[in-house]
Design a protein around this motif. Structure first.
Motif, short mmCIF file in Angstrom:
data_model
loop_
_atom_site.label_atom_id
_atom_site.label_comp_id
_atom_site.label_asym_id
_atom_site.label_seq_id
_atom_site.Cartn_x
_atom_site.Cartn_y
_atom_site.Cartn_z
N PHE A 51 1.08 -1.35 -0.12
CA PHE A 51 -0.01 -0.07 -0.01
C PHE A 51 0.77 1.19 0.06
O PHE A 51 1.89 1.33 0.76
N LEU A 52 0.23 2.11 -0.64
CA LEU A 52 1.19 3.54 -0.80
C LEU A 52 0.20 4.37 -0.06
O LEU A 52 -1.12 4.35 -0.54
N THR A 53 0.50 5.22 1.08
CA THR A 53 -0.16 5.96 1.78
C THR A 53 0.17 7.35 1.59
O THR A 53 1.45 7.64 2.08
N LEU A 54 -0.46 8.28 1.28
CA LEU A 54 -0.14 9.90 1.53
C LEU A 54 0.35 10.27 2.84
O LEU A 54 -0.49 10.04 3.58
N LYS A 55 1.55 10.89 3.09
CA LYS A 55 1.82 11.36 4.30
C LYS A 55 1.03 12.67 4.80
O LYS A 55 0.83 12.88 5.91
N ASP A 56 0.53 13.40 3.76
CA ASP A 56 -0.28 14.54 4.15
C ASP A 56 -1.58 14.23 4.42
O ASP A 56 -2.49 14.31 3.64
N ALA A 57 -2.00 14.00 5.88
CA ALA A 57 -3.37 13.57 6.21
C ALA A 57 -4.22 14.54 6.05
O ALA A 57 -5.47 14.17 6.29
N ALA A 58 -3.76 15.99 5.86
CA ALA A 58 -4.89 17.07 5.89
C ALA A 58 -5.56 16.77 4.37
O ALA A 58 -6.61 17.65 4.49
N LEU A 59 -5.11 16.29 3.43
CA LEU A 59 -5.86 16.05 2.20
C LEU A 59 -6.79 14.81 2.23
O LEU A 59 -6.43 13.68 2.71
N THR A 60 -7.76 15.21 1.59
CA THR A 60 -8.93 14.15 1.72
C THR A 60 -9.51 13.93 0.36
O THR A 60 -9.38 14.80 -0.47
N GLY A 61 -10.54 12.80 0.21
CA GLY A 61 -11.33 12.69 -1.20
C GLY A 61 -10.50 12.90 -2.32
O GLY A 61 -9.28 12.22 -2.53
N ASP A 62 -10.91 13.34 -3.35
CA ASP A 62 -10.46 13.50 -4.65
C ASP A 62 -9.06 14.22 -4.55
O ASP A 62 -8.34 13.66 -5.23
N ALA A 63 -8.80 15.10 -3.47
CA ALA A 63 -7.80 15.85 -3.59
C ALA A 63 -6.63 14.91 -3.23
O ALA A 63 -5.46 14.96 -3.62
N ALA A 64 -6.78 14.06 -2.27
CA ALA A 64 -5.96 13.07 -1.86
C ALA A 64 -5.53 12.08 -2.98
O ALA A 64 -4.29 11.97 -2.96
N HIS A 65 -6.51 11.75 -3.50
CA HIS A 65 -6.33 10.71 -4.79
C HIS A 65 -5.55 11.34 -5.61
O HIS A 65 -4.13 10.80 -6.21
N ALA A 66 -5.63 12.71 -5.99
CA ALA A 66 -4.76 13.48 -7.10
C ALA A 66 -3.20 13.40 -6.37
O ALA A 66 -2.37 13.45 -7.49
N ALA A 67 -3.18 13.80 -5.28
CA ALA A 67 -1.82 13.66 -4.79
C ALA A 67 -0.97 12.40 -4.81
O ALA A 67 0.07 12.48 -5.17
N ILE A 68 -1.58 11.34 -4.33
CA ILE A 68 -0.81 10.09 -4.43
C ILE A 68 -0.88 9.82 -5.87
O ILE A 68 0.29 8.99 -6.06
N ALA A 69 -1.79 9.88 -6.64
CA ALA A 69 -1.62 9.52 -8.00
C ALA A 69 -0.38 10.19 -8.77
O ALA A 69 0.20 9.62 -9.67
N ALA A 70 -0.35 11.56 -8.49
CA ALA A 70 0.86 12.33 -9.02
C ALA A 70 2.18 11.89 -8.65
O ALA A 70 3.09 12.01 -9.36
N ALA A 71 2.16 11.51 -7.40
CA ALA A 71 3.42 10.65 -6.99
C ALA A 71 3.59 9.47 -7.73
O ALA A 71 4.82 9.10 -8.24
#
Lengths: 124, 386
Positions: B61-81
């Protein structure tokens, strides 16, 4: 008629002045489903321990060595269309070819059925 | 490698009790063959349901470190990585959708092929589920941590059991155990929690060309889950041997054979994994080579090959035409459902058209063969849910 065995899991049985050869039931079981047998050309000279045929299972290709030296005088054409015969009866209808021995003493160096059985048990 | 240095699967004892023959694969002691043999196992998977233990593979599993992001914004951030390493559109994954892709080196060569999925649950956005190959997992995970460690945390899940249930009876056999799987479509991901088997992560995917599932199970539930599956008369254990013949018939690449660090996804005939947005952005490793190959064509191309006689042409067999070498076989053997030998390999594009006659140098002897389109056995994926 006495059947002799090699440590590479071939068998050879002298019938008159011709030797019939194949791979052992143990070898066939280890190979699994046989899908192709490449047989030598009739007339080809083979040397004891040298390349004679190739047997391909679903898993891999394995070389089959000549148990004795001599000339290939017949091959089992049934294996071309039905390689599964090797699994059905490796030491009977699944024979590979017939060799006219050039040196009958080659057979003396091979194992008897009992010796081959002991050899297999020593492997496990 | 000595046998006692090999890693054991969580269900090792179950396979031994089932009479499996074991062999070393990617550092694991793997069940290669069950007593019925490769042909029967292969046929059973095509007609009923085959159960494969693929716990040697690399789920993580890959998990975004920035827990402040949620929903589509969180997906956009992990996807960009994730998109730093792959040419596929990860941002465009819908919740619960999975894609096949490749990890690329700077030259646009494949470091591995993998599955990448976006969780469905709103509270699990900013997370990706990946499955990489067993033989590559340590390198892949090191690469991913080095490339994405600034924004994401990698959690390996290869201590769990990963089981693949494949074949036309897979849906009917799995639905009673994990309710909801029948409603899934091909390449869908679903988290299913049951009292009997705990939290399981299910994808409708596989490596056989058949409809089916891959299920990630926590080790404490793996034995009960496998026992419940094999209690169904339609389900039988299938070894790694038949897994290979099934994937070959399905025309799927085996990493390290049909894909390697010199081979681009265009050469591998996987241009479909590069969606339009990524082609336009040209923002993935090796983009200049890959986009040039898309435009002008690659120097070699992966093709299907049918020998005209019965001799299998295996990996390493040279492919000749017009008296010279034009390619090489990268996977080959016997196709039990095809009922004939089949191979895949790479040839110069001028010889890649189906119907082209070529020669295979099997043990030095030229043998006639024909280029054919892939797959050898039709895919039977469940494109839309029932």
């Amino acid at each position: 008629m006495i059947t002799k065995f090699t440590s590479d899991h071939e068998w050879v049985r002298l019938e008159g002045d011709v030797a019939i050869v194949g791979i052992t039931s143990y070898a066939a079981e280890q190979l699994g489903d046989v899908v192709y047998v490449e047989l030598p050309a009739i007339g080809k000279a083979v040397t004891q321990g040298g390349d004679m045929a190739v047997v391909e299972s679903a898993k891999a290709a394995s070389d089959v060595y000549a148990p004795i030296s001599g000339e290939i005088v017949a091959v089992n054409d049934d294996l071309t269309g039905n390689p599964q015969l090797v699994n059905d009866g490796a030491e009977a209808q699944g024979w590979f070819c017939k060799i006219k021995p050039s040196n009958p003493a080659d057979l003396d160096a091979l194992m008897s059925a009992q010796e081959y059985q002991a050899f297999l048990e020593g492997k496990s | 490698m000595l046998n006692d240095e090999l890693k054991k699967l969580p269900l090792d004892a179950v396979h031994r009790a089932s009479g499996a023959k074991f062999g070393a694969f990617a550092g694991y002691d793997m069940p290669i063959l069950y007593p019925e043999g490769l042909m029967a196992e292969h046929g059973w998977t095509r007609s009923q349901a085959g159960l494969f233990d693929v716990s040697h593979m690399g789920p993580c599993f890959l998990t975004l470190k920035d827990a402040a992001l949620t929903g589509d914004a969180a997906h956009a951030a992990i996807a960009a990585a994730m998109e730093r390493l792959v040419p596929s559109d990860i941002a465009g994954l819908k919740p619960g959708q999975m894609r096949y892709s490749v990890l690329l080196n700077a030259e646009g060569g494949a470091l591995d092929d993998l599955m990448i999925a976006r969780p469905a649950a709103p509270e699990r956005q900013g997370m990706l589920y990946l499955v990489v190959n067993a033989g590559c997992k340590d390198q892949d995970w090191a690469l991913i941590e080095a490339a994405l460690g600034d924004v994401a945390t990698l959690t390996r899940a290869d201590d769990r059991a990963l089981l693949a249930l494949q074949g036309p009876a897979a849906e009917a056999a799995l639905e009673p155990l994990l309710p909801g799987v029948a409603a899934m479509a091909f390449m869908e991901l679903k988290l299913i929690e049951t009292a009997r088997f705990g939290r399981t992560l299910v994808t409708r995917s596989g490596y056989t060309g058949e409809d089916g599932y891959e299920i990630l199970v926590h080790p404490e539930h793996a034995g009960a889950f496998a026992a419940a599956l094999t209690a169904d008369a339609r389900v039988k254990w299938i070894g790694l041997g038949a897994r290979d013949s099934l994937r070959l018939e399905a025309g799927l690449c085996l990493y390290g054979h049909d894909l390697d660090p010199t081979i681009s996804p265009i050469e591998a005939d996987l241009s479909w994994i590069i969606q339009k947005r990524r082609r336009t952005a040209a923002d993935f490793p090796g983009a200049s080579r890959i986009l040039e190959e898309l435009k002008a064509g690659p120097k070699r191309k992966r093709v299907g090959i049918r020998p005209k006689d019965r001799a299998p042409a295996r990996e390493g067999v040279e492919i000749h035409a017009g008296g010279r070498r034009i390619g090489v076989v990268t996977s080959g053997g016997f196709g039990p459902s095809v009922g004939a030998p089949i191979s895949m390999g790479y040839v110069e594009p001028a010889f890649a058209t189906p119907g082209t006659t070529i020669e295979l140098l099997v043990r030095g002897q030229p043998r006639a063969a024909e280029i054919v389109s892939l797959p050898f056995a039709p895919h039977r994926y469940k494109r839309s849910a029932s």
